[in-house]
Design a protein around this motif. Structure first.
Motif, mmCIF file in Angstrom:
data_model
loop_
_atom_site.group_PDB
_atom_site.id
_atom_site.type_symbol
_atom_site.label_atom_id
_atom_site.label_comp_id
_atom_site.label_asym_id
_atom_site.label_seq_id
_atom_site.Cartn_x
_atom_site.Cartn_y
_atom_site.Cartn_z
ATOM 1 N N GLU A 197 0.858 -1.198 0.000
ATOM 2 C CA GLU A 197 0.000 0.000 0.000
ATOM 3 C C GLU A 197 0.891 1.243 0.000
ATOM 4 O O GLU A 197 1.609 1.493 0.972
ATOM 5 N N ARG A 198 0.854 1.998 -1.078
ATOM 6 C CA ARG A 198 1.674 3.206 -1.161
ATOM 7 C C ARG A 198 1.148 4.250 -0.181
ATOM 8 O O ARG A 198 -0.001 4.225 0.238
ATOM 9 N N THR A 199 1.997 5.208 0.181
ATOM 10 C CA THR A 199 1.612 6.181 1.217
ATOM 11 C C THR A 199 0.376 6.997 0.821
ATOM 12 O O THR A 199 -0.427 7.343 1.681
ATOM 13 N N ALA A 200 0.230 7.289 -0.472
ATOM 14 C CA ALA A 200 -0.922 8.103 -0.901
ATOM 15 C C ALA A 200 -2.232 7.394 -0.577
ATOM 16 O O ALA A 200 -3.167 7.988 -0.027
ATOM 17 N N ARG A 201 -2.274 6.102 -0.900
ATOM 18 C CA ARG A 201 -3.500 5.330 -0.628
ATOM 19 C C ARG A 201 -3.675 5.132 0.879
ATOM 20 O O ARG A 201 -4.791 5.105 1.393
ATOM 21 N N PHE A 202 -2.547 4.987 1.580
ATOM 22 C CA PHE A 202 -2.589 4.808 3.038
ATOM 23 C C PHE A 202 -3.189 6.050 3.707
ATOM 24 O O PHE A 202 -4.079 5.941 4.563
ATOM 25 N N VAL A 203 -2.741 7.231 3.306
ATOM 26 C CA VAL A 203 -3.269 8.466 3.905
ATOM 27 C C VAL A 203 -4.754 8.602 3.599
ATOM 28 O O VAL A 203 -5.548 8.981 4.467
ATOM 29 N N GLU A 204 -5.141 8.244 2.388
ATOM 30 C CA GLU A 204 -6.571 8.320 2.035
ATOM 31 C C GLU A 204 -7.395 7.380 2.917
ATOM 32 O O GLU A 204 -8.517 7.690 3.296
ATOM 33 N N ARG A 205 -6.813 6.240 3.242
ATOM 34 C CA ARG A 205 -7.570 5.235 4.024
ATOM 35 C C ARG A 205 -7.654 5.611 5.510
ATOM 36 O O ARG A 205 -8.731 5.543 6.107
ATOM 37 N N VAL A 206 -6.509 6.014 6.101
ATOM 38 C CA VAL A 206 -6.524 6.242 7.557
ATOM 39 C C VAL A 206 -6.795 7.710 7.914
ATOM 40 O O VAL A 206 -7.138 8.004 9.061
ATOM 41 N N GLY A 207 -6.623 8.629 6.940
ATOM 42 C CA GLY A 207 -6.850 10.045 7.212
ATOM 43 C C GLY A 207 -5.575 10.736 7.660
ATOM 44 O O GLY A 207 -4.790 10.185 8.438
ATOM 45 N N VAL A 208 -5.400 11.949 7.189
ATOM 46 C CA VAL A 208 -4.147 12.659 7.486
ATOM 47 C C VAL A 208 -4.012 12.991 8.978
ATOM 48 O O VAL A 208 -2.901 13.068 9.523
#
Ligand code: SF4
Length: 215
Positions: free
Chosen positions: A196-207
């Motif tokens: 899971e790339r960081t961009a998708r990770f941030v979208e999933r868990v929230g900034v």
């Protein structure tokens, strides 16, 4: 279909039995000796030439399968692969607009990132000022040099689903910036899914979850 296991830095080209090699060009800098090695390999093995990639890397194309090992040996340390590649601009070493030393910070960041084992590949961009010539806002980790220090950006991506990274902290010295990056990556290592790339990770868990993790 059987997946071919290739040495790091080697990619199969579109044509069967033909490969490309990305020699190590740390932070986009290359010495005369390294250039001589690459040039002699290209000439001696009759390769079609060298391409400069968007990420400041060189790519030797048209390497035939039967010469691959030999060419890698000849490239020697130049052929070593960067685990997590960091792109940096010239910063205060040459640029009149620079606010921070992007090359020195890029070298520190590359060394720091190599201490991590991350769930997916990451790309980093260190820019000496807000012009962002190293595309810091569309890299997994971005640093932007400002008058009072570095801004740390996380979760950017320039691929097929473009995402502008989020600023996690600002006005940091080198060590503080690395601490923030280390905390964000620690959270990412603990919580991200494999690949899971960081961009998708941030979208999933929230900034906000990322910001909380860096304190
Ligand atoms: S980001 Fe700023 S410091 Fe770096 S090359 Fe571009 S203008 Fe110069």
């Amino acid at each position: 279909m059987k997946t071919e296991v290739l040495p790091e830095g080697v990619l199969a080209q579109r044509q069967e039995g033909v490969y490309s090699i990305s020699p190590r060009v740390a932070l986009g800098r290359i010495t005369p000796d390294q250039l001589n090695i690459i040039n002699s390999v290209v000439q001696e093995f009759g390769l079609p030439g060298v391409r400069v990639t968007a990420g400041q890397r060189l790519k030797l194309q048209g390497v035939p399968a039967q010469r691959l090992d030999e060419i890698l040996r000849r490239l020697g340390p130049v052929g070593q692969f960067c685990k997590y590649y960091v792109q940096a601009c010239s910063g205060t070493s040459a640029c009149r607009l620079a606010m921070q030393d992007a090359l020195a910070m890029g070298a520190k960041l590359e060394e720091f990132l190599n201490t991590f084992s991350l769930p997916a590949k990451i790309k980093a961009g260190v820019s000496g000022c807000s012009m962002c010539c190293s595309e810091s806002f569309v890299r997994d980790i971005g640093l932007v040099g400002k008058k009072h220090g570095w801004s740390v950006v996380f979760g950017g991506n320039a691929g097929k689903r473009v995402r502008v990274g989020d600023e996690l902290a600002a006005n940091l010295d080198d060590e503080e910036a690395l601490r923030v990056i280390g905390a964000a990556l620690g959270f990412y290592v603990r919580e991200a899914k494999m690949r899971e790339r960081t961009a998708r990770f941030v979208e999933r868990v929230g900034v906000e979850a990322i910001r909380e993790s860096v304190g």
